[in-house]
Design an enzyme around this catalytic site. Structure first.
Site, short mmCIF file in Angstrom:
data_model
loop_
_atom_site.label_atom_id
_atom_site.label_comp_id
_atom_site.label_asym_id
_atom_site.label_seq_id
_atom_site.Cartn_x
_atom_site.Cartn_y
_atom_site.Cartn_z
CG PHE A 290 -1.69 -1.32 1.39
CD1 PHE A 290 -2.46 -1.85 0.36
CD2 PHE A 290 -1.58 -2.01 2.57
CE1 PHE A 290 -3.11 -3.08 0.53
CE2 PHE A 290 -2.22 -3.23 2.74
CZ PHE A 290 -2.98 -3.77 1.72
N GLY B 63 0.36 -8.12 -4.48
CA GLY B 63 -0.94 -8.75 -4.25
C GLY B 63 -1.95 -8.30 -5.28
NE ARG C 123 -6.79 -5.90 -24.49
CZ ARG C 123 -5.79 -6.47 -25.17
NH1 ARG C 123 -4.65 -5.83 -25.34
NH2 ARG C 123 -5.95 -7.66 -25.71
CB ILE C 124 -10.28 -4.96 -17.90
CG1 ILE C 124 -10.86 -3.60 -17.48
CG2 ILE C 124 -10.18 -5.89 -16.69
CD1 ILE C 124 -9.92 -2.74 -16.64
CE LYS D 50 -11.81 -15.59 -9.63
NZ LYS D 50 -11.76 -17.06 -9.85
CB THR D 51 -6.55 -9.91 -10.94
OG1 THR D 51 -6.35 -9.59 -12.32
CG2 THR D 51 -6.17 -11.35 -10.70
CD GLU E 274 -1.86 3.86 -5.78
OE1 GLU E 274 -1.47 4.09 -4.64
OE2 GLU E 274 -1.28 4.28 -6.79
MO1 MOS Z 1 1.38 3.15 -4.02
S1 MOS Z 1 0.76 4.38 -2.49
O1 MOS Z 1 2.15 4.20 -5.10
O2 MOS Z 1 2.27 1.90 -3.34
#
Ligand code: MOS
Length: 703
Positions: free
Chosen positions: A232, A459, A592-593, A597-598, A669
């Site tokens: 994160f 992750g 594009r996805i 799922k992820t 994000e």
């Molecule tokens: Mo992200 S806050 O650029 O790991």
């Protein structure tokens, strides 16, 4: 065709079975254990130590203080979390800063000896109160070389001539990353080489930091990181603990393992800094925006340069003809903040999108209609077209899925039994950071493919998406593709941050795979079934190709942002004003996805993160002690299952050729953006109480 499919995580079984090896689990026989002794004062001079008891404690191998630690080199890389390094002098800059490092032959013995270290301080007056420091805020002109304070048009004139105006002060609080995996560094010197297993979002940047600090040639350092249990952003910067572990390994001549405790996770690798933002919007009576002003003051630190640049991405939100954004910083006696999932705009849109809701109510206009009316077809700051923007479709699809048309305009007008029901919405916008990346794709005589790149999987799913890309290009099933990542000996990839990895590294993998396919065809293979045979016929064991991708150079020709429309429903009991989120719909325009799922998991996780921002997460500071109040998840609330309602996250069909050859833009994000203000706006709609800070707590609603 593997790209786009909902392939389950290829690393899922290993993670579920406990076979995935995280940094602290890495076997390192005979490793010694290092434990940090944290400063107990926020600002002080160390006048001495009593190390007698600690030195005599069983199993102790070494104790480092500023009196015997070698001098570190200066950190000049932008991704150095703190540039003032510990154990270099007698200064204490923040509570939690390392003032000693104890190394022993077991974790328990090192922990006990660290407890026995006595530090004597001469305390000094300290600055821990952000709001009390607003008057001394310093102007921040730029961040990572990008100008922060921008203006266009005449905002003051727009304000004075407006039919309708809103101006408000909005606050966000300090928040901690709270990854489940504690940060960990295992360092071992071998034949003049430094091998480091490190839970890092950037093996290459970690290497640069260690090379600078330890006066080493980066070529003599190897950093590995195979799995990360949540980063994160907290693991995206270079931090003192990594340097201390490597230093101790060199000085003591043995492998050293340093794992942060949960409490140390609150002081050793950043946090999202509090902000105090003022937003002013002006409009004509028909709802046309005429100006926007967004002034941010962020809390910061004396020991680092991070700025929570909340207004960085405000200007492209709507088609205002005039805007201005400014940023100032209040430095405090505490560790440096860092980026935390959905920094900058994720913090700034809390202010701007609540202000937009306030403007809608001043105008007597539906909040969605206000946004549609002011939709930006180009970036208003420079007139550049957006690379691809399907935000109108997001609004439309989101409103349909949510049932926005059933909303009654007046606050406190929707009831269900004892619940006040509120519907709120907000726009999400995320800058598409892109970085140069390299990759290699190889195939052997049995047709097994390997993708190699130094990128990290935090992750988010690159362990699945990168093999998908190679499989797609080569025309093979994804099961035939393996991945090696998280190692500085592999082709150079950027830190995993800024939602950049899939598009940047994925484009390099696509390039390498296409080159490999061409070579295979040249070698006589007439299709995927012929790859192995062609290699065998020519006696080639492994054929591989290097690929690369980098953002185009020169002046940009389009504005690169991802978008979303967020709709939230909250319920608040008429007597017990605890806001609860009962539904969230997010529809996204993100290019594009590559894996349905992820990608959806990413957005779901982001929305949950946004629920935390809106209602739960807050690190308070003890004003008397100058430290974060809670050093444990028991006192720092993150959403748990009971806080998380039905989440409906989806994407509109899109291919963005300007962002990357894959057609993808950044998504990671995006999910956490817009959720906070959508929930805050829903709380207003439910209760009629306008709260201009997050997290919104019951006491805000007791009016
Ligand atoms: Mo992200 S806050 O650029 O790991």
């Amino acid at each position: 065709m593997s790209i786009g499919q909902a392939v389950s995580r290829l690393d899922g079984p290993a993670k579920v079975a406990g076979a995935a090896r995280y940094t602290a689990d890495t076997p390192m026989p005979d490793a010694a254990y290092a434990v940090i002794v944290p400063a107990t004062r926020p600002k002080a001079t160390i006048t001495g130590f009593d190390l007698a008891a600690a030195s005599a404690a069983p199993g102790v191998i070494g104790i480092f203080t500023h009196q015997n630690t070698p001098k570190f080199g200066e950190l000049t890389v932008p991704l150095a979390g703190e540039t003032v390094l510990p154990l270099q002098d007698d200064r204490v800059h923040y509570e939690g800063q390392a003032v000693a490092l104890v190394v022993a032959d077991s974790l328990e013995r090192a922990t006990e000896a660290a407890r026995l270290v006595q530090v004597f301080y001469r305390e000094e007056p300290f600055e821990a109160d952000f709001l009390a420091g607003l008057d001394r805020a310093e102007v921040v002109p730029e961040f990572f070389g990008i100008p922060l304070n921008r203006a266009m048009g005449d905002v003051a004139a727009a304000w004075s001539q407006a039919d309708v105006r809103v101006e408000g002060t909005y606050r966000t609080v300090d928040r901690h990353h709270s990854a489940i995996e504690p940060a960990a560094t295992l360092a071992v010197w071998h034949d003049g080489q430094l091998l480091v297993h490190d839970a890092t979002q950037g093996v290459m940047d970690a290497r640069t930091c260690l090379a600078q600090a330890l006066h080493l040639d980066p070529a003599t350092i190897r950093i590995k990181c195979e799995f990360i249990g949540g980063g994160f952003g907290g693991k995206g910067w270079g931090w003192p603990y990594q340097i201390l572990a490597a230093m101790a390994a060199r000085e003591l001549g043995c492998a050293v393992k340093l794992v942060l405790t949960r409490a140390q996770s609150f002081t050793a690798h950043g946090y999202q800094a509090a902000t105090h933002q003022t937003v002013a919007l002006s409009a004509r009576a028909d709802g046309t925006l005429t100006g926007m002003r967004h002034d941010t003051v962020a809390a910061g630190a004396f020991v680092g340069e991070h700025v929570e640049a909340a207004g960085w991405d405000s200007h492209p939100l709507y088609a205002w003809p005039a805007f201005s954004t400014t940023h100032r910083l209040v430095r405090l006696d505490r560790g440096s903040p860092a980026a935390m999932r959905s920094p900058f705009g994720g913090v700034g849109l809390v202010a701007v999108e609540i202000a937009m809701d306030e403007l809608a109510y001043e105008l007597g206009m539906d909040p969605l209609e206000l946004r549609l009316k002011n939709h930006a077809d180009v970036d208003p700051s420079d007139g550049l077209p957006f690379s691809s923007k399907k935000l109108r479709e997001c609004y439309e699809e989101g409103a349909r899925r949510f049932g926005w048309s059933k909303r009654l305009f007046a606050p406190r007008s929707m009831r269900d039994g004892r619940d006040l029901v509120g519907y709120g919405m907000a726009t999400a916008l995320l800058r598409a950071f892109r970085f140069p990346a390299q990759a290699r794709v190889g195939i052997d005589r049995v047709g097994q493919v390997i993708v190699e790149t130094s990128t990290q999987d935090v992750g988010q799913g690159v362990s699945t998406v990168l093999p998908q890309i190679a499989a797609d290009v080569l025309g093979l099933p994804v099961e035939r593709v393996a991945l090696a990542l998280g190692d500085t000996i592999l082709p150079v990839a950027p830190f995993t941050g800024g939602s950049s990895a899939t598009m940047s590294v994925g484009s390099a993998v696509q390039d390498a795979a296409a080159k490999l396919r061409d070579r295979l065809l040249e070698a006589g293979a007439n299709g995927p079934e012929g790859y192995a045979g062609a290699l065998a016929a020519r006696g080639i064991e492994v054929l591989s190709a290097d690929g690369a991708w980098a953002p185009e150079e020169g002046a940009p020709t389009s504005a690169l942002f991802s978008f979303g429309a967020i709709f939230a429903e909250v319920r608040v009991d008429i007597d017990i004003p605890i806001p609860r989120v009962s539904r969230v719909v997010g529809v996204y325009s993100a290019g594009r996805i590559l894996n349905a799922k992820t990608a959806r998991s990413q957005m779901t996780g982001g929305i949950i993160w946004g629920i935390g921002q809106a209602l739960l997460e807050r690190s308070g500071t003890d004003p008397g002690l100058g430290r974060f109040l809670s050093k444990n998840l028991s006192g720092y609330l993150v959403p748990v299952n009971a806080d998380v309602p039905e989440i409906d996250a989806s994407f509109v069909e899109e291919f963005d050729p300007h962002a990357s050859p894959l057609g993808a833009r950044g998504i990671g994000e995006l999910g956490a953006i817009g959720v906070g203000p959508a929930i805050a706006n829903a709380v207003f709609h439910a209760t009629g109480v306008r709260v201009r800070e997050v997290p919104i707590r019951p006491e805000h609603l007791l009016v």
